[in-house]
Structure formats: C-alpha cells, structure tokens
Scaffold this active site. Structure first.
Site, PDB file in Angstrom:
ATOM      1  N   HIS A 186      -4.480  -5.162  -7.272  1.00 11.86           N
ATOM      2  CA  HIS A 186      -5.380  -6.066  -7.998  1.00 11.86           C
ATOM      3  C   HIS A 186      -5.594  -7.371  -7.251  1.00 11.86           C
ATOM      4  O   HIS A 186      -6.701  -7.861  -7.112  1.00 11.86           O
ATOM      5  CB  HIS A 186      -4.736  -6.468  -9.329  1.00 11.86           C
ATOM      6  CG  HIS A 186      -5.198  -5.655 -10.477  1.00 11.86           C
ATOM      7  ND1 HIS A 186      -6.471  -5.165 -10.573  1.00 11.86           N
ATOM      8  CD2 HIS A 186      -4.548  -5.269 -11.596  1.00 11.86           C
ATOM      9  CE1 HIS A 186      -6.567  -4.502 -11.682  1.00 11.86           C
ATOM     10  NE2 HIS A 186      -5.425  -4.540 -12.327  1.00 11.86           N
ATOM     11  N   ARG A 288     -17.669  -0.437 -11.492  1.00 17.21           N
ATOM     12  CA  ARG A 288     -16.449   0.028 -12.168  1.00 17.21           C
ATOM     13  C   ARG A 288     -16.611  -0.227 -13.669  1.00 17.21           C
ATOM     14  O   ARG A 288     -16.201  -1.270 -14.178  1.00 17.21           O
ATOM     15  CB  ARG A 288     -15.232  -0.738 -11.655  1.00 17.21           C
ATOM     16  CG  ARG A 288     -14.800  -0.383 -10.237  1.00 17.21           C
ATOM     17  CD  ARG A 288     -13.528  -1.133  -9.873  1.00 17.21           C
ATOM     18  NE  ARG A 288     -12.843  -0.584  -8.738  1.00 17.21           N
ATOM     19  CZ  ARG A 288     -12.903  -1.091  -7.499  1.00 17.21           C
ATOM     20  NH1 ARG A 288     -13.617  -2.146  -7.242  1.00 17.21           N
ATOM     21  NH2 ARG A 288     -12.228  -0.523  -6.515  1.00 17.21           N
ATOM     22  N   ARG A 325     -20.116   4.299 -11.850  1.00 18.42           N
ATOM     23  CA  ARG A 325     -19.015   5.244 -12.043  1.00 18.42           C
ATOM     24  C   ARG A 325     -18.683   5.315 -13.516  1.00 18.42           C
ATOM     25  O   ARG A 325     -18.492   4.269 -14.156  1.00 18.42           O
ATOM     26  CB  ARG A 325     -17.786   4.788 -11.268  1.00 18.42           C
ATOM     27  CG  ARG A 325     -16.572   5.641 -11.622  1.00 18.42           C
ATOM     28  CD  ARG A 325     -15.395   5.343 -10.767  1.00 18.42           C
ATOM     29  NE  ARG A 325     -14.730   4.115 -11.150  1.00 18.42           N
ATOM     30  CZ  ARG A 325     -13.734   3.579 -10.449  1.00 18.42           C
ATOM     31  NH1 ARG A 325     -13.344   4.139  -9.329  1.00 18.42           N
ATOM     32  NH2 ARG A 325     -13.155   2.472 -10.849  1.00 18.42           N
ATOM     33  N   GLU A 415     -11.366  11.392  -4.256  1.00 21.25           N
ATOM     34  CA  GLU A 415     -10.164  10.551  -4.358  1.00 21.25           C
ATOM     35  C   GLU A 415      -8.904  11.408  -4.312  1.00 21.25           C
ATOM     36  O   GLU A 415      -7.804  10.896  -4.248  1.00 21.25           O
ATOM     37  CB  GLU A 415     -10.171   9.777  -5.681  1.00 21.25           C
ATOM     38  CG  GLU A 415     -11.391   8.918  -5.877  1.00 21.25           C
ATOM     39  CD  GLU A 415     -11.293   8.043  -7.102  1.00 21.25           C
ATOM     40  OE1 GLU A 415     -10.893   6.887  -6.956  1.00 21.25           O
ATOM     41  OE2 GLU A 415     -11.609   8.543  -8.202  1.00 21.25           O
ATOM     42  N   ASN A 438      -8.990   4.250  -1.782  1.00 20.48           N
ATOM     43  CA  ASN A 438      -7.754   3.681  -2.338  1.00 20.48           C
ATOM     44  C   ASN A 438      -6.910   4.793  -2.962  1.00 20.48           C
ATOM     45  O   ASN A 438      -5.735   4.957  -2.655  1.00 20.48           O
ATOM     46  CB  ASN A 438      -8.060   2.636  -3.428  1.00 20.48           C
ATOM     47  CG  ASN A 438      -9.037   1.579  -2.954  1.00 20.48           C
ATOM     48  OD1 ASN A 438      -9.145   1.340  -1.772  1.00 20.48           O
ATOM     49  ND2 ASN A 438      -9.761   0.973  -3.886  1.00 20.48           N
ATOM     50  N   ASP A 439      -7.533   5.541  -3.848  1.00 17.00           N
ATOM     51  CA  ASP A 439      -6.789   6.636  -4.470  1.00 17.00           C
ATOM     52  C   ASP A 439      -6.583   7.785  -3.490  1.00 17.00           C
ATOM     53  O   ASP A 439      -5.565   8.469  -3.541  1.00 17.00           O
ATOM     54  CB  ASP A 439      -7.504   7.124  -5.743  1.00 17.00           C
ATOM     55  CG  ASP A 439      -7.123   6.269  -6.936  1.00 17.00           C
ATOM     56  OD1 ASP A 439      -5.930   5.950  -7.077  1.00 17.00           O
ATOM     57  OD2 ASP A 439      -8.024   5.885  -7.708  1.00 17.00           O
ATOM     58  N   ARG A 449      -0.286   2.794  -4.987  1.00 13.82           N
ATOM     59  CA  ARG A 449      -1.083   1.696  -4.435  1.00 13.82           C
ATOM     60  C   ARG A 449      -0.647   0.318  -4.906  1.00 13.82           C
ATOM     61  O   ARG A 449      -1.075  -0.690  -4.342  1.00 13.82           O
ATOM     62  CB  ARG A 449      -2.576   1.917  -4.704  1.00 13.82           C
ATOM     63  CG  ARG A 449      -2.909   2.141  -6.147  1.00 13.82           C
ATOM     64  CD  ARG A 449      -4.315   2.674  -6.306  1.00 13.82           C
ATOM     65  NE  ARG A 449      -5.313   1.618  -6.214  1.00 13.82           N
ATOM     66  CZ  ARG A 449      -6.556   1.756  -6.604  1.00 13.82           C
ATOM     67  NH1 ARG A 449      -6.976   2.924  -7.078  1.00 13.82           N
ATOM     68  NH2 ARG A 449      -7.401   0.772  -6.513  1.00 13.82           N
ATOM     69  N   CYS A 486     -16.591   3.858  -0.986  1.00 13.85           N
ATOM     70  CA  CYS A 486     -16.567   2.702  -1.891  1.00 13.85           C
ATOM     71  C   CYS A 486     -15.162   2.173  -2.095  1.00 13.85           C
ATOM     72  O   CYS A 486     -14.937   1.275  -2.888  1.00 13.85           O
ATOM     73  CB  CYS A 486     -17.212   3.038  -3.231  1.00 13.85           C
ATOM     74  SG  CYS A 486     -16.286   4.260  -4.152  1.00 13.85           S
TER      75      CYS A 486
HETATM   76  C1  PEP Z   1     -10.761   4.103  -4.999  1.00  8.84           C
HETATM   77  O1  PEP Z   1      -9.825   4.698  -5.533  1.00  8.84           O
HETATM   78  O2  PEP Z   1     -10.888   3.980  -3.753  1.00  8.84           O
HETATM   79  C2  PEP Z   1     -11.798   3.467  -5.836  1.00  8.84           C
HETATM   80  C3  PEP Z   1     -12.887   2.969  -5.294  1.00  8.84           C
HETATM   81  O3  PEP Z   1     -11.584   3.381  -7.170  1.00  8.84           O
HETATM   82  P1  PEP Z   1     -10.556   2.325  -7.848  1.00  8.84           P
HETATM   83  O4  PEP Z   1     -10.093   1.369  -6.781  1.00  8.84           O
HETATM   84  O5  PEP Z   1     -11.297   1.677  -8.939  1.00  8.84           O
HETATM   85  O6  PEP Z   1      -9.474   3.262  -8.322  1.00  8.84           O
HETATM   86 MG    MG Z   2      -9.977   5.239  -7.640  1.00  7.96          MG
END
Ligand code: PEP
Ligand code: MG
Length: 556
Positions: A186, A288, A325, A415, A438-439, A449, A486
């Site tokens: 975050h 988001r 999304r 993801e 990220n995921d 993460r 993204c």
């Molecule tokens: C991700 O997981 O890369 C993503 C863009 O979604 P979030 O960060 O909202 O999980």
């Molecule tokens: Mg994600």
C-alpha cells in the site's frame, strides 16, 4: 564518512535532506484498575475517542481524495468495529481504564489477524495505527505520525500507515524510507500516487540518527548517508537533467522509432483523475473499483452511487480508453458480504472473480451500472476480471458481461501463473489480457506482497516473471489481441522498455510515473527494447536482469 545503504526503490526521484523519524512508539498505558462506579464514564470516554479518531481519519481522507481516501475510510471503519467496541466496554466493566481497555482489545484482535496468516500483515499495520491514535487521544499525548517540522526532511519509518502517507506534504517531506513493506505494498502504491521519492524494505533505516543528512535515490533504492559534496552535486545534477527531460517529453507513449505503447493511468476513483489527465495519460488502464466498495463492508454500494462514480471517470477521457476492473475483493481487501470469514488462507481462497461468481447479483449490479454510466459517452470502454485462473473463469465472466447487455470489450487479468501458461485458451473467451504483475509475482514466487522480508521475490525483474509476461504477450499476438501491463512493473521506466520488448501493447501505472516512463521509452527503438528483453530473460536473477537490460540500452 559517506556510507551506502540499499533498499528497494519504489518511487522515482532524488531527495537530499535531514532525517526525521516517524512517531511510532507504541504507547502502552499502565494497567491500573478503576472502581465500578467509574465504568460508565470510562466507556463514554472510550467511545468519544473512537468517534473522534474515526472522524479525523475520514477528514484526512476527504483532504487526500483518491485511493488514499478509500484506505483511510476503511481504517475509520476498523476503529468503529462493533465487536471491538463491545470488547472495550466489557474490559472497562471489569475494571480497566478506557486506554488500557482499548489497548488490550486491539491486541486481542491483532493476535487474531496475525495468527490468520502473513497475508494480513498490511492490515495489522493499519490496525496498530488506529489503536495508537485512540490511545494517544485518551492519554492526551501527541498523535503518533508525521513529525512536526517547518524544515523539509527525509521521513524514516518502520512502515507507513495509509493515514500518514496520505497526508505527507510533498513540500515538507522530501522523500521517505521504510524498514518494512514490499514494492507492491500500500505504502509504495500511495507514494507513487503522491510523487514522493521512496525506498522500502531497508532494515536498519530506523537506526539512522535524527538530523543525519541522507541522499535518497528512489529509482535505485540507494541511500547515501552523510553524502560527500561531490555525491550531492552528482545526484542533484542527475535529478535536474531528468526533470528537464521529463518536461520536454509530451504526447503519446512511443519508442524512438514510433512504435506506439499507450501510457495509461491506474485510478481508484474520480479523485485520481485530475493527476492522470495532468500527466498526459492516454486513458485509464486499471480502474480499481473495489475502493468504492470499501466504504461499507456490509453491503455493495447502490447502483446509483456506482453509476455516478463510473461516469465521472469515463467522462474524463472522452474518446479515450478506460479499462474498468470489476470488484477485486478478498485477501488483503476483505468485504464482509462477499469474503468467507473462515478461510485458512484467503489469498488462495475465494477472492477476486471467484467471489463475484459466487455472488452473481453483485457482479450483475456492477455490470449494469457500468452499462448505464457509459450510455451516450464516446468513451472506449473495456471491462476486465481480476484473478482469472482458466478458460472456464474467462467464459463465466464474458457470459455475465453479455447477459448484462454491456457494450464493451471484455478482458481477463493475468495474475495467476495458470492464466499465463494457458493464455491462448483464455483468449478464446475474451478480447484482451492485462497483466497484474503484483499478484502474478506473489503467486509465482509464493511471496506475500505485503511482507518486506520476501521483497526480493516480489521484484518484477525476476526472469521467471518476465517469462510469464512473454508467454502472455506472445499468446495475444498470435490471437491478434492486446496484452497490457497494469501492475507496478509498468511504472519502472527501464522495465517498461523491457516489457515493450516482450511484446506488451500498453502500460498502465500511477499517474506520477507516466512522465518518467514516457521519457525513457522515447529514447530507445523497438529493436533495442527487444534486445534488452532477451538479455533480461537470459539472466539468472532480478539484479542480473536489470543490469543486462541496462547494459544493452546504454550500448555497453
Ligand atoms: C496486480 O495484482 O498487479 C494488480 C494490478 O492488481 P492489485 O494491485 O489491485 O491487486
Ligand atoms: Mg491484483
């Protein structure tokens, strides 16, 4: 003497200044007991403090706007959690002071969260912050948080709670360094949204003495302690040159030989739109929408509220592209009305699209709200699902979009490694892919993460992650469809060139990163990006991949 520390750079730019530490001391109130006749008064005091802290968080959110606002509002709700409040009342009834009851009730709740698994680490930090605020108020001592200073400074913290990150004044806070937190936490996402240089996952940062001069490089993750005059001049010179290059770079994203790579913005709601427009975003690559749902974890927002929020974002990009999304709840973003309470490991449980398929009415309302919001607008609407695992998931989502009468392109986020491995099969059901790196990193490396200790594995330069990106982009090319990124990987200018070389067709990121990515991409041809991508994929580690790509692009 100058020494160098190394963390993970998560928000570009250079900051040189004196260190100030965040007021993070955990205030433990003494365990003294009160007579029964004072219990009611103490309960009233506790309630008043909770209400005041919740109101303060909401007010800070209103000031900050955007994603920060939703995070702060979620914290305010945490403070007012009815179960926590009844535990506080119960503890006071058996003799605790208000401050001690709050302290102990939060400790019990914290232990519950912590024992539920590492995935809740991010929420534990938020919870501690709320507790510290309430206890400080009850004790009449200064609120923990950003230091009081009229002079600009470099902020050092163990981890930054969203409440503080949101209120960092870029005029005073030159940059920040945290001991915890990964590149996709975050704090990192909010730092980029603010455009403040930041380095995370630097154990030992807390030991830097107050007032020490440091130079922070938010791109490389380096911190120079007591930098020499030459080092300061070198960093200031590089920062000034970069600023000039940024100012000179405008227009759509493209390589030096004109290969177009649209640069899009990640937004959490209408509050993030002005910064995206100002940065020259060519549209939104990730809206988001879950931030709209975090206000009230008991029920979904009404269709009316959803239509208004979606329309405000869609209207900002007339004839531009907006990728929305659908709700991504669960794991670190649980919602009471969707997320099962008893999962042993929610990051691997019913989250993202899985929750929506279990609650088709919530998905239907969201899709029909989107259809209404887009009515009459020339916007180029795309809608995508988070956490798609296989073709059946992609089909279920596309069917739901068609049934809701949505006139948009339907897509799937990649993801989960299975989605990258079978991207061609998923593309039989949907029209585009968007890589949530990220995921994707979290699930590829089994590395939470939110946990700073495993940030090495969260590094998007990991060659295995690049392999999965390449697989997805190749599948999309073979099917004649698009594949964007993204996740936070897109915000790293050098990596953006590599992603382009891997065949990615658009890049979406926090607005503050767009000028950096645009300027860097414009320096290299597509062929150079492809060579850099090959070099990075041939490497054996994230660091090697980064150096190999850098060497190719700088012509070494
Ligand atoms: C991700 O997981 O890369 C993503 C863009 O979604 P979030 O960060 O909202 O999980
Ligand atoms: Mg994600």
């Amino acid at each position: 003497m100058e020494t160098t520390l190394r963390g993970v750079g998560v928000s570009h730019g250079v900051a040189i200044g004196e260190v100030r530490h965040m007021g993070t001391a955990v205030l433990e109130p003494p365990a003294k007991s009160i007579p029964a006749e004072e219990a009611e008064r103490e309960q009233g005091r506790a309630r008043q403090a909770v209400e005041a802290v919740a109101a303060d968080l909401v007010a800070r959110g209103n000031l900050a706007g955007g994603e920060a606002q939703h995070v702060l509002e979620a914290q305010a709700m945490m403070a007012q959690d009815p179960e926590l409040m009844s535990d506080v009342d119960r503890r006071i009834a058996v003799g605790s002071t208000a401050e001690r009851a709050v302290y102990d009730a939060f400790a019990a709740y914290r232990a519950l969260l912590a024992n539920a698994g590492e995935y809740l680490a991010g929420r534990v930090a938020d919870l501690d912050d709320v507790r510290n605020r309430i206890v400080a108020r009850l004790l009449g001592v200064p609120m923990p948080g950003v230091p009081d200073s009229d002079e600009p400074y470099v902020l050092i913290a163990r981890d930054l709670a969203p409440a503080d990150t949101a209120l960092l004044d870029p005029a005073l806070v030159l940059g920040f360094v945290t001991e915890e937190g990964g590149p996709t936490s975050h704090s990192a996402i909010l730092a980029r949204a603010l455009g403040v240089p930041a380095v995370v996952a630097l154990p030992g940062a807390g030991e830097l003495a107050e007032g020490t001069v440091v130079a922070v490089d938010g791109s490389t993750g380096e911190i120079f302690v007591e930098p020499t005059a030459e080092k300061r001049a070198e960093m200031e010179g590089a920062a000034a040159a970069r600023k000039a290059a940024l100012a000179a770079s405008t227009g759509p994203g493209a390589t030096s030989d004109g290969h177009k790579v649209p640069l899009l913005a990640n937004v959490g709601g209408p509050g993030d739109v002005p910064a995206a427009v100002e940065a020259g975003a060519e549209g939104v690559g990730l809206f988001r929408t879950e931030f709209l749902f975090l206000d009230d974890s008991k029920q979904a927002p009404s269709e009316e509220k959803q239509v208004a929020a979606y329309r405000a974002v869609l209207e900002a990009f007339p004839e531009g592209r907006v990728v929305v999304r659908v709700l991504d709840a669960g794991a670190d973003k649980p919602l009471d009305f969707l997320t099962p309470a008893d999962e042993p490991n929610p990051a691997l449980g019913v989250r993202g699209l899985r929750s929506l398929l279990d609650h088709p009415e919530v998905l239907r309302t969201q899709l029909t709200s989107l259809a209404k919001a887009a009515e009459g607008l020339p916007v180029y609407l795309e809608v995508m699902a988070p956490m798609v695992a296989d073709r059946a998931d992609a089909k279920a989502f596309a069917d739901a979009c068609r049934e809701a009468g949505l006139r948009a392109k339907f897509g799937a986020m990649v993801e989960i490694p299975s989605a990258a491995l079978r991207a061609r099969s998923i593309l039989q059901e949907v029209e585009f892919l968007s890589l949530g790196t990220n995921d994707l990193a979290q699930y590829t490396f089994a590395a939470d993460r939110q946990v700073g200790a495993v940030s090495r594995l969260q590094d998007p330069w990991q060659p295995a992650l690049l392999d999965l990106v390449a697989l997805s982009a190749e599948a999309a090319r073979a099917e004649g469809k698009s594949c964007g990124v993204c996740g936070e990987a897109a915000a790293d200018p050098l990596l953006a060139c590599v992603l382009t070389g891997l065949g990615v067709t658009s890049l979406s990121m926090g607005a503050a990163s767009i000028p950096y990515v645009r300027a860097t991409l414009a320096k290299y041809s597509l062929a150079q990006c492809e060579r850099a991508a090959n070099a990075a994929r041939s490497a054996e580690s994230a660091d090697e991949a980064r150096s190999a790509a850098q060497a190719v692009l700088s012509g070494e």
